[in-house]
Design a protein around this motif. Sequence first.
Motif, PDB file in Angstrom:
ATOM      1  N   CYS A  83      34.744  64.929  25.497  1.00 18.02           N
ATOM      2  CA  CYS A  83      35.758  63.960  25.055  1.00 18.02           C
ATOM      3  C   CYS A  83      35.800  63.953  23.530  1.00 18.02           C
ATOM      4  O   CYS A  83      35.498  62.963  22.889  1.00 18.02           O
ATOM      5  CB  CYS A  83      35.422  62.574  25.621  1.00 18.02           C
ATOM      6  N   GLY A  84      36.163  65.107  22.967  1.00 20.46           N
ATOM      7  CA  GLY A  84      36.296  65.234  21.518  1.00 20.46           C
ATOM      8  C   GLY A  84      37.768  65.160  21.163  1.00 20.46           C
ATOM      9  O   GLY A  84      38.521  64.338  21.707  1.00 20.46           O
ATOM     10  N   THR A  85      38.205  66.045  20.254  1.00 24.99           N
ATOM     11  CA  THR A  85      39.601  66.027  19.812  1.00 24.99           C
ATOM     12  C   THR A  85      40.551  66.094  21.011  1.00 24.99           C
ATOM     13  O   THR A  85      41.437  65.242  21.164  1.00 24.99           O
ATOM     14  CB  THR A  85      39.861  67.239  18.877  1.00 24.99           C
ATOM     15  N   VAL A  86      40.381  67.108  21.862  1.00 23.15           N
ATOM     16  CA  VAL A  86      41.326  67.315  22.962  1.00 23.15           C
ATOM     17  C   VAL A  86      41.072  66.318  24.093  1.00 23.15           C
ATOM     18  O   VAL A  86      42.004  65.694  24.616  1.00 23.15           O
ATOM     19  CB  VAL A  86      41.234  68.770  23.502  1.00 23.15           C
ATOM     20  N   ARG A 144      27.892  64.298  25.273  1.00 22.04           N
ATOM     21  CA  ARG A 144      26.480  64.385  24.871  1.00 22.04           C
ATOM     22  C   ARG A 144      25.957  63.021  24.451  1.00 22.04           C
ATOM     23  O   ARG A 144      24.808  62.684  24.668  1.00 22.04           O
ATOM     24  CB  ARG A 144      26.328  65.361  23.701  1.00 22.04           C
ATOM     25  N   ASP A 145      26.867  62.220  23.816  1.00 20.30           N
ATOM     26  CA  ASP A 145      26.420  60.959  23.226  1.00 20.30           C
ATOM     27  C   ASP A 145      27.383  59.854  23.676  1.00 20.30           C
ATOM     28  O   ASP A 145      28.516  59.783  23.197  1.00 20.30           O
ATOM     29  CB  ASP A 145      26.447  61.136  21.691  1.00 20.30           C
ATOM     30  N   LYS A 156      29.062  57.211  21.000  1.00 18.22           N
ATOM     31  CA  LYS A 156      29.913  57.655  19.873  1.00 18.22           C
ATOM     32  C   LYS A 156      31.316  57.036  19.947  1.00 18.22           C
ATOM     33  O   LYS A 156      31.873  56.890  21.037  1.00 18.22           O
ATOM     34  CB  LYS A 156      30.013  59.178  19.995  1.00 18.22           C
ATOM     35  N   ARG A 160      35.120  57.377  19.804  1.00 17.97           N
ATOM     36  CA  ARG A 160      35.981  58.527  20.081  1.00 17.97           C
ATOM     37  C   ARG A 160      37.451  58.251  19.774  1.00 17.97           C
ATOM     38  O   ARG A 160      38.341  58.996  20.190  1.00 17.97           O
ATOM     39  CB  ARG A 160      35.835  58.957  21.547  1.00 17.97           C
ATOM     40  N   THR A 206      36.961  70.288  28.489  1.00 20.89           N
ATOM     41  CA  THR A 206      37.317  70.322  27.062  1.00 20.89           C
ATOM     42  C   THR A 206      36.044  70.322  26.207  1.00 20.89           C
ATOM     43  O   THR A 206      36.019  69.720  25.137  1.00 20.89           O
ATOM     44  CB  THR A 206      38.229  69.124  26.661  1.00 20.89           C
ATOM     45  N   GLY A 222      34.456  73.364  25.385  1.00 15.44           N
ATOM     46  CA  GLY A 222      34.613  74.536  24.529  1.00 15.44           C
ATOM     47  C   GLY A 222      33.387  75.432  24.563  1.00 15.44           C
ATOM     48  O   GLY A 222      32.335  75.054  25.096  1.00 15.44           O
ATOM     49  N   ALA A 261      40.985  74.136  28.434  1.00 18.98           N
ATOM     50  CA  ALA A 261      41.654  74.506  27.175  1.00 18.98           C
ATOM     51  C   ALA A 261      40.854  75.602  26.477  1.00 18.98           C
ATOM     52  O   ALA A 261      41.092  75.896  25.313  1.00 18.98           O
ATOM     53  CB  ALA A 261      41.736  73.276  26.273  1.00 18.98           C
ATOM     54  N   ALA A 298      47.859  73.538  17.850  1.00 18.78           N
ATOM     55  CA  ALA A 298      46.576  72.837  17.991  1.00 18.78           C
ATOM     56  C   ALA A 298      46.802  71.357  17.710  1.00 18.78           C
ATOM     57  O   ALA A 298      47.921  70.922  17.451  1.00 18.78           O
ATOM     58  CB  ALA A 298      45.551  73.421  17.025  1.00 18.78           C
ATOM     59  N   GLY A 299      45.694  70.606  17.750  1.00 14.72           N
ATOM     60  CA  GLY A 299      45.769  69.167  17.468  1.00 14.72           C
ATOM     61  C   GLY A 299      45.590  68.365  18.744  1.00 14.72           C
ATOM     62  O   GLY A 299      45.809  68.875  19.845  1.00 14.72           O
ATOM     63  N   THR A 308      47.681  69.562  22.114  1.00 12.89           N
ATOM     64  CA  THR A 308      46.857  70.294  23.094  1.00 12.89           C
ATOM     65  C   THR A 308      46.740  69.482  24.385  1.00 12.89           C
ATOM     66  O   THR A 308      46.797  70.040  25.494  1.00 12.89           O
ATOM     67  CB  THR A 308      45.467  70.603  22.494  1.00 12.89           C
TER      68      THR A 308
HETATM   69  N1  LIG Z   1      41.085  71.061  18.817  1.00 13.44           N
HETATM   70  C1  LIG Z   1      42.212  71.708  19.063  1.00 13.44           C
HETATM   71  O1  LIG Z   1      43.230  71.506  18.386  1.00 13.44           O
HETATM   72  C2  LIG Z   1      42.277  72.695  20.192  1.00 13.44           C
HETATM   73  C3  LIG Z   1      43.469  73.404  20.437  1.00 13.44           C
HETATM   74  C4  LIG Z   1      43.561  74.284  21.514  1.00 13.44           C
HETATM   75  C5  LIG Z   1      42.435  74.478  22.310  1.00 13.44           C
HETATM   76  N2  LIG Z   1      41.283  73.816  22.029  1.00 13.44           N
HETATM   77  C6  LIG Z   1      40.120  74.047  22.877  1.00 13.44           C
HETATM   78  O2  LIG Z   1      39.758  72.812  23.505  1.00 13.44           O
HETATM   79  C7  LIG Z   1      38.362  72.774  23.723  1.00 13.44           C
HETATM   80  C8  LIG Z   1      37.796  71.489  23.110  1.00 13.44           C
HETATM   81  O3  LIG Z   1      38.051  71.493  21.715  1.00 13.44           O
HETATM   82  P1  LIG Z   1      37.834  70.155  20.846  1.00 13.44           P
HETATM   83  O4  LIG Z   1      38.438  70.455  19.527  1.00 13.44           O
HETATM   84  O5  LIG Z   1      38.302  68.969  21.593  1.00 13.44           O
HETATM   85  O6  LIG Z   1      36.235  70.136  20.715  1.00 13.44           O
HETATM   86  P2  LIG Z   1      35.321  68.932  20.179  1.00 13.44           P
HETATM   87  O7  LIG Z   1      36.124  67.965  19.411  1.00 13.44           O
HETATM   88  O8  LIG Z   1      34.144  69.574  19.530  1.00 13.44           O
HETATM   89  O9  LIG Z   1      34.836  68.206  21.522  1.00 13.44           O
HETATM   90  C9  LIG Z   1      33.883  68.760  22.369  1.00 13.44           C
HETATM   91  C10 LIG Z   1      33.433  67.681  23.353  1.00 13.44           C
HETATM   92  O10 LIG Z   1      32.527  68.285  24.279  1.00 13.44           O
HETATM   93  C11 LIG Z   1      31.340  67.506  24.359  1.00 13.44           C
HETATM   94  N3  LIG Z   1      30.212  68.435  24.550  1.00 13.44           N
HETATM   95  C12 LIG Z   1      29.851  69.483  23.802  1.00 13.44           C
HETATM   96  N4  LIG Z   1      28.783  70.097  24.319  1.00 13.44           N
HETATM   97  C13 LIG Z   1      28.438  69.389  25.408  1.00 13.44           C
HETATM   98  C14 LIG Z   1      27.408  69.508  26.371  1.00 13.44           C
HETATM   99  N5  LIG Z   1      26.486  70.467  26.295  1.00 13.44           N
HETATM  100  N6  LIG Z   1      27.354  68.599  27.373  1.00 13.44           N
HETATM  101  C15 LIG Z   1      28.276  67.615  27.444  1.00 13.44           C
HETATM  102  N7  LIG Z   1      29.289  67.459  26.576  1.00 13.44           N
HETATM  103  C16 LIG Z   1      29.365  68.334  25.573  1.00 13.44           C
HETATM  104  C17 LIG Z   1      31.202  66.772  23.036  1.00 13.44           C
HETATM  105  O11 LIG Z   1      30.451  65.600  23.272  1.00 13.44           O
HETATM  106  P3  LIG Z   1      30.035  64.591  22.087  1.00 13.44           P
HETATM  107  O12 LIG Z   1      31.355  64.059  21.564  1.00 13.44           O
HETATM  108  O13 LIG Z   1      29.227  63.537  22.727  1.00 13.44           O
HETATM  109  O14 LIG Z   1      29.316  65.409  21.069  1.00 13.44           O
HETATM  110  C18 LIG Z   1      32.669  66.519  22.698  1.00 13.44           C
HETATM  111  O15 LIG Z   1      33.086  65.308  23.290  1.00 13.44           O
HETATM  112  C19 LIG Z   1      37.802  74.077  23.121  1.00 13.44           C
HETATM  113  O16 LIG Z   1      37.695  75.033  24.137  1.00 13.44           O
HETATM  114  C20 LIG Z   1      38.879  74.485  22.126  1.00 13.44           C
HETATM  115  O17 LIG Z   1      38.905  75.891  21.901  1.00 13.44           O
HETATM  116  C21 LIG Z   1      41.171  72.929  20.994  1.00 13.44           C
END
Ligand SMILES: NC(=O)c1ccc[n+]([C@@H]2O[C@H](COP(=O)([O-])OP(=O)(O)OC[C@H]3O[C@@H](n4cnc5c(N)ncnc54)[C@H](OP(=O)(O)O)[C@@H]3O)[C@@H](O)[C@H]2O)c1
Length: 429
Positions: A10-13, A44-45, A48, A50, A78, A80, A102, A300-301, A305
């Motif tokens: 539950c990060g950006t996407v 993970r946390d 946090k 969000r 999501t 990654g 994604a 992106a964003g 997304t």
């Molecule tokens: N950002 C974009 O604009 C965009 C665009 C197109 C595609 N994507 C794709 O979308 C996916 C997610 O991207 P994002 O930008 O949203 O990533 P992000 O902001 O880094 O979020 C990742 C999430 O996954 C959780 N996480 C990471 N490792 C974990 C684990 N081992 N166990 C449980 N939870 C875990 C994190 O938890 P915590 O928050 O607790 O640390 C966080 O909530 C990726 O595959 C990326 O390539 C992203």
Amino acid sequence: MDLHIGLLGCGTVGAGVVSLVRRRAGKVADMTGSRPVVKSILVRDVSKDRGVVFEHERLTQEPRDVLEDEDIQVVVETIGGIEPAKTYILQALSRGKHVVTANKDLIALHGPEILRVAAENHASVLFEAAVGGAIPLVGPLKENLTANEVTDLKGIINGTTNFILSEMTTRHIDFEEALDMAQSLGYAEADSSSDVDGLDAARKLVILSSIAFHTQVHLSDVKVVGIRHITATDVRYADELGYVIKLLAVGRDHGGELTLSVRPTLIPKVHPLAHVSDAYNALYVRGDAAGDLMFFGRGAGRMPTASAVVGDVISLVRNLKLGYVVSSPNGTMSYKPVVEREDERYKYYFRLIAHDQPGVFAAIAQFFGEANASMETVLQKRVHGGCAEIVIVTHEIPSASARQMQLQLQDILHIHSVECVMPVESAAE
Ligand SMILES: NC(=O)c1ccc[n+]([C@@H]2O[C@H](COP(=O)([O-])OP(=O)(O)OC[C@H]3O[C@@H](n4cnc5c(N)ncnc54)[C@H](OP(=O)(O)O)[C@@H]3O)[C@@H](O)[C@H]2O)c1
């Protein structure tokens, strides 16, 4: 009736997915009779912030709260990266849950295995958000354009490098400064190598080409050149000559043989791709019946997304109501070798530093003449230290000749260095 979704990450996407599912739940319920509801969210946390207020959704650090919950029919990944995302997706599929992801890295590297496990378990895997953010690309290539033989894919499919090159063009700054700006504005990650070295675009090209050309291509099939070596000087010369520099991903089907590349390319300012700036993405597709199509939008964003992810979720809800699963993007695949075609012809940009002596230009002109590379444009500028900078744009020559010339030019007596060689895209095909 509620249709329960389990969210992994539950990060950006992911946070965008939570709010968009809520926003559209009523409409989907009206359309299908099933209301999508995010039930559990793995992070993970759990403490946090969000940027989203959780209502009935339960945050957990325990993967089995999502993967082993019998109520959850759809898992949205999501997180990654490759692991643990791959293990979680395979576990969800083997329990018959449908998956939306994604994750371009995972689909580009392990797509065939994931699709096979999905098919074995009569489950669906959808990944529209993996390429081009909000822009519908996977769906049109898989469904709407299926009546076509697609011969060409050409596009700007990495927003970070496009932002960096756009900043270098408009602000006349060097690569490092533009990269710093991209990082401070959140367009580039602290470790930006996957973007700037062209790997992210290559992974997306693998996904798009596999679908468009009905075959399985691999990351190692893509010839990749990043943008680290592009300087403000090259951007300025490109501008003076009527071009902009873009990181261009190109996939071509030459009657059963494919060529795949990601590399910086000079694009004429009159070409529609030249106007794709900042973090926007665009893809040209050529089909034998449809002709040329261009897809453009935010690559992106958070919400762009989430738009693609939740679109896939809603497709799944509809499909489930109709009682069918989408287990493979391609149906039966054919084998198409990926080759390096020596005869593929492009114009080429050469930037050389030569010793500023009489006869240098004649020697260079003779070299280009003997290589059968006629010159379209030549710029010669005096630079300091007894050296002159020479920029040459050739007429179309085979790519093999350009490679050979680049090597041989180093050995010409008067040449100090070959600073940059790039292909040049034609204004119109
Ligand atoms: N950002 C974009 O604009 C965009 C665009 C197109 C595609 N994507 C794709 O979308 C996916 C997610 O991207 P994002 O930008 O949203 O990533 P992000 O902001 O880094 O979020 C990742 C999430 O996954 C959780 N996480 C990471 N490792 C974990 C684990 N081992 N166990 C449980 N939870 C875990 C994190 O938890 P915590 O928050 O607790 O640390 C966080 O909530 C990726 O595959 C990326 O390539 C992203």
